[in-house]
Design a protein around this motif. Structure first.
Motif, PDB file in Angstrom:
ATOM      1  N   LEU A 170      10.987   3.440   8.702  1.00 48.71           N
ATOM      2  CA  LEU A 170      10.269   3.349   7.241  1.00 48.71           C
ATOM      3  C   LEU A 170      10.677   1.694   7.169  1.00 48.71           C
ATOM      4  O   LEU A 170       9.657   0.977   6.712  1.00 48.71           O
ATOM      5  CB  LEU A 170      10.498   4.057   6.454  1.00 48.71           C
ATOM      6  N   ARG A 171      11.984   1.584   7.089  1.00 49.62           N
ATOM      7  CA  ARG A 171      12.344   0.330   6.702  1.00 49.62           C
ATOM      8  C   ARG A 171      11.860  -0.896   7.823  1.00 49.62           C
ATOM      9  O   ARG A 171      11.554  -1.904   7.105  1.00 49.62           O
ATOM     10  CB  ARG A 171      14.075   0.501   7.193  1.00 49.62           C
TER      11      ARG A 171
ATOM     12  N   LEU B  54       8.057  -1.434   6.506  1.00 49.74           N
ATOM     13  CA  LEU B  54       8.197  -2.115   5.160  1.00 49.74           C
ATOM     14  C   LEU B  54       8.484  -3.521   5.352  1.00 49.74           C
ATOM     15  O   LEU B  54       7.776  -4.189   4.757  1.00 49.74           O
ATOM     16  CB  LEU B  54       9.057  -1.508   3.990  1.00 49.74           C
ATOM     17  N   ALA B  55       9.460  -4.037   6.074  1.00 45.19           N
ATOM     18  CA  ALA B  55      10.055  -5.328   6.238  1.00 45.19           C
ATOM     19  C   ALA B  55       8.583  -6.271   7.016  1.00 45.19           C
ATOM     20  O   ALA B  55       8.638  -7.313   6.732  1.00 45.19           O
ATOM     21  CB  ALA B  55      11.097  -5.378   7.268  1.00 45.19           C
TER      22      ALA B  55
ATOM     23  N   ALA C 129       5.572  -5.258   6.638  1.00 40.96           N
ATOM     24  CA  ALA C 129       4.399  -5.513   5.571  1.00 40.96           C
ATOM     25  C   ALA C 129       4.663  -6.747   4.680  1.00 40.96           C
ATOM     26  O   ALA C 129       3.869  -7.368   4.241  1.00 40.96           O
ATOM     27  CB  ALA C 129       4.253  -4.060   4.974  1.00 40.96           C
ATOM     28  N   LYS C 130       6.108  -6.813   4.093  1.00 35.59           N
ATOM     29  CA  LYS C 130       6.512  -7.862   3.198  1.00 35.59           C
ATOM     30  C   LYS C 130       6.452  -9.256   4.142  1.00 35.59           C
ATOM     31  O   LYS C 130       6.211 -10.120   3.305  1.00 35.59           O
ATOM     32  CB  LYS C 130       7.961  -7.547   3.034  1.00 35.59           C
TER      33      LYS C 130
ATOM     34  N   PHE D 282       4.788   5.797   0.950  1.00 35.34           N
ATOM     35  CA  PHE D 282       4.237   5.026   1.717  1.00 35.34           C
ATOM     36  C   PHE D 282       2.708   5.105   1.976  1.00 35.34           C
ATOM     37  O   PHE D 282       1.946   4.262   2.458  1.00 35.34           O
ATOM     38  CB  PHE D 282       4.832   5.105   3.344  1.00 35.34           C
TER      39      PHE D 282
ATOM     40  N   MET E 294       0.875   3.077  -0.165  1.00 34.37           N
ATOM     41  CA  MET E 294       1.257   1.790  -0.098  1.00 34.37           C
ATOM     42  C   MET E 294       0.646   1.128   0.961  1.00 34.37           C
ATOM     43  O   MET E 294       0.371  -0.123   0.862  1.00 34.37           O
ATOM     44  CB  MET E 294       2.740   1.543   0.180  1.00 34.37           C
TER      45      MET E 294
END
Lengths: 143, 111
Positions: B58-59, B62-63, B65-66, B93, B96
């Motif tokens: 997940l981390r 997300l990283a 996507a950012k 998520f 998101m």
């Protein structure tokens, strides 16, 4: 009926711990639908220990698997300074992508997956106990 | 874990089979970062063969996507099912990210 495995607290120990738990879960007739959740909780608590409890320090982790009534339980002990992973504040799940911090979801997943969760400090050890019902998916998870 | 690349119009498709865990996420990060460095900003993550996902995965997602958002790109999640889908749901998520059932469905979201 308790089985234990003690290894150094490092990422290389994740796989032997995982294989150990899978075998214990089979031996204790845990329903297969629960196994992915047990695996996940184990990984989250162990990585948390490696990255947050021991940090730069070195030490061991001891994992015990045992039955308790209808439940399959794991007990994870470490010898780092007092560290209660369950004190971590819950993440803001509604935040937009830009505002979501990277990380901090592991313990949230542990809370959602486990049926019972307990921390205590005893004899210079951090002890986390996690129990899962052995039959099928639980239906009354903690909110 | 096994990672494969393909194309879907202007998007890069990254197919991840197996386990996206603490060990796998390091490989996944390196692989996707290379694509972004080469100019891909829109990525479809094909998770239809994903067997296991942890917070380390997940981390990474997300990283990533950012990283692509300021480049005008996005991450589309494709084919997520089972426990991995459940983990997406309880982590917030699913709301998101654009979620696609199939690559055909994903194609419509990357136009």
């Amino acid at each position: 009926m308790e089985k234990t495995l003690r290894l150094p607290a490092e990422l290389g120990s994740l796989e032997p711990f995982r294989l150990f738990v899978l075998q214990c879960a089979r031996d204790l007739a845990v329903h297969e639908s629960r196994v992915p959740q047990i695996e996940l909780v184990l990984e989250e608590l162990l990585t948390n220990l490696v990255f947050h409890a021991y940090k730069e320090a070195r030490g061991d982790v001891e994992l015990a698997c045992f039955p308790r009534g209808d439940a399959f339980c794991m007990r994870i002990c470490d010898w780092s300074s007092p560290f209660n992973p369950l004190e971590r504040p819950p993440p803001d799940l509604s935040a937009a992508l830009e505002d979501r911090p990277i990380g901090g979801l592991g313990i949230h997943l542990v809370r959602k997956m486990a049926d019972g969760l307990d921390y205590r400090r005893e004899n210079d050890q951090n002890i986390v106990e996690i129990c899962f019902r052995r039959d099928t998916q639980q239906d009354n998870r903690d909110a | 874990m096994n990672i494969d690349d393909s194309r879907l119009g202007k998007a890069a498709v990254v197919t991840v089979d197996g386990r996206l865990d603490a060990a796998g996420s390091t490989t996944f990060d390196a692989h996707c970062n290379k694509l972004v460095e080469k100019g891909d900003a829109t990525l479809v993550l094909d998770f239809s063969g994903l067997e296991y996902l942890s917070s380390a995965g997940l981390r990474s997602i997300l990283a990533l996507a950012k990283k692509v958002k300021p480049l005008g790109g996005k991450i589309v999640i494709c084919g997520l099912a089972g426990t991995a889908k459940e983990i997406f749901d309880i982590s917030g998520f699913t709301s998101m990210f654009p979620m696609a059932a199939t690559l055909e469905d994903a194609a419509a979201r990357v136009l």
